[in-house]
Design an enzyme around this catalytic site. Structure first.
Site, PDB file in Angstrom:
ATOM      1  N   GLU A   1      32.532  45.728  -4.157  1.00  0.00           N
ATOM      2  CA  GLU A   1      32.959  45.357  -3.056  1.00  0.00           C
ATOM      3  C   GLU A   1      32.064  44.350  -2.254  1.00  0.00           C
ATOM      4  O   GLU A   1      32.267  43.414  -1.545  1.00  0.00           O
ATOM      5  CB  GLU A   1      33.713  46.349  -2.216  1.00  0.00           C
ATOM      6  CG  GLU A   1      34.918  45.692  -1.051  1.00  0.00           C
ATOM      7  CD  GLU A   1      35.514  46.904  -0.489  1.00  0.00           C
ATOM      8  OE1 GLU A   1      35.284  48.293  -1.081  1.00  0.00           O
ATOM      9  OE2 GLU A   1      36.466  46.754   0.157  1.00  0.00           O
TER      10      GLU A   1
ATOM     11  N   GLU B   1      31.395  41.055  -3.939  1.00  0.00           N
ATOM     12  CA  GLU B   1      32.455  40.382  -3.536  1.00  0.00           C
ATOM     13  C   GLU B   1      32.289  39.757  -2.272  1.00  0.00           C
ATOM     14  O   GLU B   1      32.442  38.576  -2.079  1.00  0.00           O
ATOM     15  CB  GLU B   1      33.911  41.078  -3.796  1.00  0.00           C
ATOM     16  CG  GLU B   1      34.798  40.029  -3.396  1.00  0.00           C
ATOM     17  CD  GLU B   1      36.229  40.914  -3.636  1.00  0.00           C
ATOM     18  OE1 GLU B   1      36.206  42.099  -3.818  1.00  0.00           O
ATOM     19  OE2 GLU B   1      37.209  40.118  -3.485  1.00  0.00           O
TER      20      GLU B   1
ATOM     21  N   CYS C   1      40.499  50.139  -0.632  1.00  0.00           N
ATOM     22  CA  CYS C   1      40.577  51.546  -1.356  1.00  0.00           C
ATOM     23  C   CYS C   1      41.766  52.329  -0.806  1.00  0.00           C
ATOM     24  O   CYS C   1      41.955  53.481  -1.567  1.00  0.00           O
ATOM     25  CB  CYS C   1      38.931  52.237  -1.254  1.00  0.00           C
ATOM     26  SG  CYS C   1      38.659  52.312   0.621  1.00  0.00           S
TER      27      CYS C   1
ATOM     28  N   SER D   1      40.008  42.700  -0.778  1.00  0.00           N
ATOM     29  CA  SER D   1      38.949  42.718  -1.960  1.00  0.00           C
ATOM     30  C   SER D   1      39.784  42.945  -3.139  1.00  0.00           C
ATOM     31  O   SER D   1      40.838  43.769  -3.267  1.00  0.00           O
ATOM     32  CB  SER D   1      38.077  43.962  -1.478  1.00  0.00           C
ATOM     33  OG  SER D   1      37.486  44.209  -2.595  1.00  0.00           O
TER      34      SER D   1
ATOM     35  N   LYS E   1      47.905  58.424  -3.183  1.00  0.00           N
ATOM     36  CA  LYS E   1      47.147  58.235  -4.518  1.00  0.00           C
ATOM     37  C   LYS E   1      47.927  58.529  -5.786  1.00  0.00           C
ATOM     38  O   LYS E   1      47.614  58.051  -6.807  1.00  0.00           O
ATOM     39  CB  LYS E   1      45.794  59.108  -4.437  1.00  0.00           C
ATOM     40  CG  LYS E   1      44.878  58.682  -3.346  1.00  0.00           C
ATOM     41  CD  LYS E   1      43.867  57.581  -3.868  1.00  0.00           C
ATOM     42  CE  LYS E   1      43.052  57.124  -2.887  1.00  0.00           C
ATOM     43  NZ  LYS E   1      42.231  55.854  -3.447  1.00  0.00           N
TER      44      LYS E   1
ATOM     45  N   GLU F   1      49.413  55.300  -6.320  1.00  0.00           N
ATOM     46  CA  GLU F   1      48.413  54.335  -6.892  1.00  0.00           C
ATOM     47  C   GLU F   1      48.134  54.548  -8.406  1.00  0.00           C
ATOM     48  O   GLU F   1      48.125  53.417  -9.067  1.00  0.00           O
ATOM     49  CB  GLU F   1      47.174  54.535  -6.060  1.00  0.00           C
ATOM     50  CG  GLU F   1      45.968  53.578  -6.385  1.00  0.00           C
ATOM     51  CD  GLU F   1      44.692  53.777  -5.791  1.00  0.00           C
ATOM     52  OE1 GLU F   1      44.251  55.032  -5.476  1.00  0.00           O
ATOM     53  OE2 GLU F   1      43.944  52.666  -5.513  1.00  0.00           O
TER      54      GLU F   1
ATOM     55  N   GLU G   1      49.166  48.263 -12.397  1.00  0.00           N
ATOM     56  CA  GLU G   1      47.847  47.432 -12.535  1.00  0.00           C
ATOM     57  C   GLU G   1      46.707  48.236 -13.004  1.00  0.00           C
ATOM     58  O   GLU G   1      45.712  47.789 -13.291  1.00  0.00           O
ATOM     59  CB  GLU G   1      47.356  46.734 -11.178  1.00  0.00           C
ATOM     60  CG  GLU G   1      48.332  46.092 -10.570  1.00  0.00           C
ATOM     61  CD  GLU G   1      49.450  46.544  -9.886  1.00  0.00           C
ATOM     62  OE1 GLU G   1      49.691  47.461  -9.752  1.00  0.00           O
ATOM     63  OE2 GLU G   1      50.000  45.679  -8.921  1.00  0.00           O
TER      64      GLU G   1
ATOM     65  N   CYS H   1      40.690  59.233   5.819  1.00  0.00           N
ATOM     66  CA  CYS H   1      41.154  60.202   4.421  1.00  0.00           C
ATOM     67  C   CYS H   1      41.041  61.499   4.877  1.00  0.00           C
ATOM     68  O   CYS H   1      41.867  62.378   4.614  1.00  0.00           O
ATOM     69  CB  CYS H   1      40.407  59.772   3.240  1.00  0.00           C
ATOM     70  SG  CYS H   1      40.689  58.513   2.490  1.00  0.00           S
TER      71      CYS H   1
HETATM   72 FE1  HC0 Z   1      39.654  58.417   0.031  1.00  0.00          FE
HETATM   73 FE2  HC0 Z   1      38.481  57.026  -1.215  1.00  0.00          FE
HETATM   74  S1  HC0 Z   1      37.393  57.928   0.787  1.00  0.00           S
HETATM   75  S2  HC0 Z   1      40.543  56.306  -0.438  1.00  0.00           S
HETATM   76  O1  HC0 Z   1      39.404  57.397   1.766  1.00  0.00           O
HETATM   77  O2  HC0 Z   1      37.581  54.449  -0.780  1.00  0.00           O
HETATM   78  O3  HC0 Z   1      42.286  59.630  -0.932  1.00  0.00           O
HETATM   79  O4  HC0 Z   1      38.673  61.446   0.596  1.00  0.00           O
HETATM   80  O5  HC0 Z   1      38.715  59.430  -2.678  1.00  0.00           O
HETATM   81  O6  HC0 Z   1      39.720  56.269  -4.107  1.00  0.00           O
HETATM   82  O7  HC0 Z   1      35.679  57.622  -2.458  1.00  0.00           O
HETATM   83  C1  HC0 Z   1      41.151  59.165  -0.416  1.00  0.00           C
HETATM   84  C2  HC0 Z   1      39.065  60.206   0.521  1.00  0.00           C
HETATM   85  C3  HC0 Z   1      38.904  58.866  -1.810  1.00  0.00           C
HETATM   86  C4  HC0 Z   1      39.027  56.658  -3.069  1.00  0.00           C
HETATM   87  C5  HC0 Z   1      36.729  57.474  -2.198  1.00  0.00           C
HETATM   88  C6  HC0 Z   1      37.816  55.504  -0.949  1.00  0.00           C
HETATM   89 FE1  SF4 Z   2      44.625  55.618   2.753  1.00  0.00          FE
HETATM   90 FE2  SF4 Z   2      45.578  57.987   4.042  1.00  0.00          FE
HETATM   91 FE3  SF4 Z   2      45.464  58.174   1.123  1.00  0.00          FE
HETATM   92 FE4  SF4 Z   2      43.026  57.870   2.889  1.00  0.00          FE
HETATM   93  S1  SF4 Z   2      44.526  59.601   2.783  1.00  0.00           S
HETATM   94  S2  SF4 Z   2      43.533  56.394   1.057  1.00  0.00           S
HETATM   95  S3  SF4 Z   2      43.729  56.738   4.670  1.00  0.00           S
HETATM   96  S4  SF4 Z   2      46.914  56.776   2.747  1.00  0.00           S
END
Ligand code: HC0
Ligand code: SF4
Length: 603
Positions: free
Chosen positions: A279, A282, A306, A326, A365, A368, A373, A536
């Protein structure tokens, strides 16, 4: 300031302080249900009723502002009767059995019913569910039979997140929480951040529980089941084992995870560092194109990519701005791609027999990893993303008392935790990690010569929206890692990098509007967006309860871990550098790196 008397004790508070806050300040506990420290008080559940001398009926302590000297009583026979009555009425419409509920022992309704000695269903209880459970979404399950109509989810979704998916509908006995347009979650405009779950006092909202599927994989001898652990859960998981928020259990967790039966445990910090290299590179490419006029269509500010909740948000609400994102995948997904390619090759395991699990503080997640993708390895790169709460459940089922576990490290070949990776879990962490790397790569000087101890304090904190400027006063020679992309950095000399940070989607909304309207954020070079309050560590899969205070403690744990690690900069992570040498020899943002580690979201 005004002096009032609460249960005979005098307390002086600023005018406008609620009775609830005044009572708490002197250690008087008034029960609440609809109240939450993250949300504006609304006074709808009425469990916090108190007596005010000279006022006829009971008043709600959470909304009553102190504007004159009054005498308040918080406990009396009338108050106890009223509170018990409210609880009995709630139980009369609450369908569900505590023993089989995910929130058993972590439910505010259950706790209050116990505290107020409710020992029968005086007004009856529903014999059958009234609503079908909505488990259609990838991340979140809604069981409105357990809803007590406190609107905490609605307020989290609208006030904190400004998403507006959840809403109150119907009147009187038909009142219920629904989604905008009464859609099932699979088709609702929901970003899957899970803040509704974290703010729900009961079991009406929960994550899609995938622990049974993970157990099945663990029981299958033909499967090699690995897990990566994200930075935020380690700072919070102890809360479910009776510890103070912010007690890191990183290494105890590794032992517990092995005892559960996982074949290997990796640290998401590794791929967080990989993300920063990709990133950050980039960003330098975009800056180069824009500052040298090479490509007038260059898209700045670069927006971090992320957080899957944020990705869904931009896809729904600002699809025209997707080119600003990104292209780097999140650390979870980069790791997923590396496990089923690099790791599989190195260990000689057929990737089809690898089950890749991710421990995340996040519900989004789950969504995700199921996105189309995310199949760069030729398989679904990450098979299951489980929340902190789901892992705790697996630990309990395994008889594990986490704080008592001996410590153990992470498995090779992805190495030890790094400071740059761990701070990703707090708002501003991605930005700080990126700046540590970009500044060092560009200037050729230690970042410590600009920021004491490499702590980039200007980007830290809990303000919902932050802006910082970092002048690039000098540039050095192009390091080998980037020599395939740049011949010099002269074009960056004298440029002041302007960076932004937003957490909590309501703040993201403001920043996006500002960019759209050509405001200060449109002049930024890089902006970090995290959907959840605090980043997070305040994620929708984290231990409940949450509050600004709890999140601050988790953040403290994260920054203190960072301070103690040997490697605190992504470009110094030996395993990451090894992978570039061995597996991605053409370097960051090369063709192969793009194929595995980047993606494009299309409107
Ligand atoms: Fe997060 Fe991550 S820090 S999104 O905030 O970037 O869920 O804890 O693992 O993927 O490393 C969440 C937390 C992660 C990812 C990392 C990022
Ligand atoms: Fe995004 Fe919240 Fe998931 Fe962290 S915990 S990746 S801030 S949705």
């Amino acid at each position: 300031a005004i002096t009032v008397t609460i249960d005979g004790t005098e307390v002086t508070v600023p005018s406008g302080t609620t009775i609830l806050a005044a009572a708490r300040s002197i250690g008087v506990r008034i029960p609440t249900l609809c109240d939450h420290p993250d949300l504006r008080p609304v006074g709808i559940c009425r469990i916090c009723m108190v007596e005010i001398e000279g006022v006829d009926c009971l008043q709600t302590a959470c909304t009553y502002p102190i504007t004159r000297p009054i005498r308040i009583t918080t406990t009396s026979s009338a108050i106890r009767t009223a509170r018990r009555h409210i609880l009995e009425m709630l139980l009369a419409t609450h369908y569900g059995d505590c023993n089989t509920c995910k929130r058993n022992h972590n439910c505010e309704l259950q706790s209050l019913a116990a505290e107020y000695g409710i020992d029968c269903f005086r007004f009856g209880r529903p014999e059958a569910p009234r609503y079908a459970i909505d488990g259609s979404g990838a991340s979140i399950v809604r069981d409105m039979n357990k809803c007590i109509l406190c609107r905490r989810c609605v307020r989290a979704c609208n006030e904190l997140q400004d998403v507006g998916c959840l809403t109150l509908t119907g009147r009187g006995e038909n009142a219920r929480i629904s989604t905008f347009g009464e859609n099932m979650l699979a088709t609702a405009v929901c970003i899957e951040c899970g803040q509704c779950i974290n703010h729900c006092p009961t079991g009406a909202l929960s994550e899609v529980d995938q622990t049974d599927e993970v157990w099945t994989m663990l029981d299958d001898p033909t499967k090699h089941v690995v897990i990566q652990t994200a930075p935020a859960p380690r700072a919070s998981i102890g809360e479910y084992f009776g510890l103070e928020p912010g007690t890191p259990l990183t290494f105890e967790m590794n032992t517990a995870i092995r005892r559960i039966g996982f074949d290997a445990v990796f640290d998401t910090n590794f791929s967080a560092d990989l993300t920063i290299i990709e990133e950050g590179t980039e960003l330098l490419q975009r800056l180069h194109q824009s500052l040298t006029g090479e490509s007038p269509a260059t898209q700045l500010p670069q927006l971090s990519s992320c957080c899957p909740g944020w990705i869904k948000y931009i896809e729904y609400f600002y699809p025209e701005m997707l080119p600003l994102l990104s292209t780097a995948k999140s650390p979870q997904q980069m790791f997923g791609a590396m496990i089923k390619t690099y790791y599989a090759e190195k260990r000689g395991i057929d990737p089809k027999n690898i089950v890749s699990v991710a421990l995340m503080p996040c519900t989004a997640k789950k969504f995700e990893c199921s996105r189309p993708e995310m199949t760069a390895s030729g398989f679904q790169d990450v098979d299951f993303a489980i929340t902190t709460r789901e892992l705790v459940k697996m630990m309990r089922e395994s008889g594990i008392d986490l704080p008592k576990m001996p410590k153990s490290g992470f498995d090779e070949p992805f190495g030890d935790p790094t400071g740059s990776g761990v701070i990703f879990g707090a708002t501003g962490g991605v930005m700080e990690a990126a700046l540590r790397t970009v500044l060092e790569l560009v200037t050729g000087k230690k970042v410590e010569s600009f920021f004491e101890n490499a702590d980039i304090i200007p980007v830290r904190g809990f303000e919902g929206i932050r802006l910082a400027e970092l002048p690039v006063t000098e540039v050095g020679p192009v390091p080998e890692l980037l020599s395939h992309l740049f011949t010099d950095f002269e074009w960056l000399k004298g440029v002041t990098l302007r960076v932004g940070i937003a957490h909590g989607t309501a703040n993201i909304h403001k920043v996006m509007e500002d960019i759209k309207n050509g405001g200060i954020f449109s002049t930024c070079h890089f902006i970090e967006m995290m959907a959840c309050p605090g980043g997070c560590l305040g994620g929708g899969g984290q231990p409940i309860p949450t509050s600004p205070e709890i999140r601050a403690k988790r953040a403290k744990a994260i920054y203190s871990e960072d301070a103690h690690y040997v490697v605190r900069k992504s470009h110094e992570n030996p395993q990451v550098l090894q992978i570039y040498r061995e597996f991605l020899p053409e370097g960051p943002c090369s063709h192969k790196a793009h194929a595995l580690l980047h993606t494009h979201y299309t409107p």
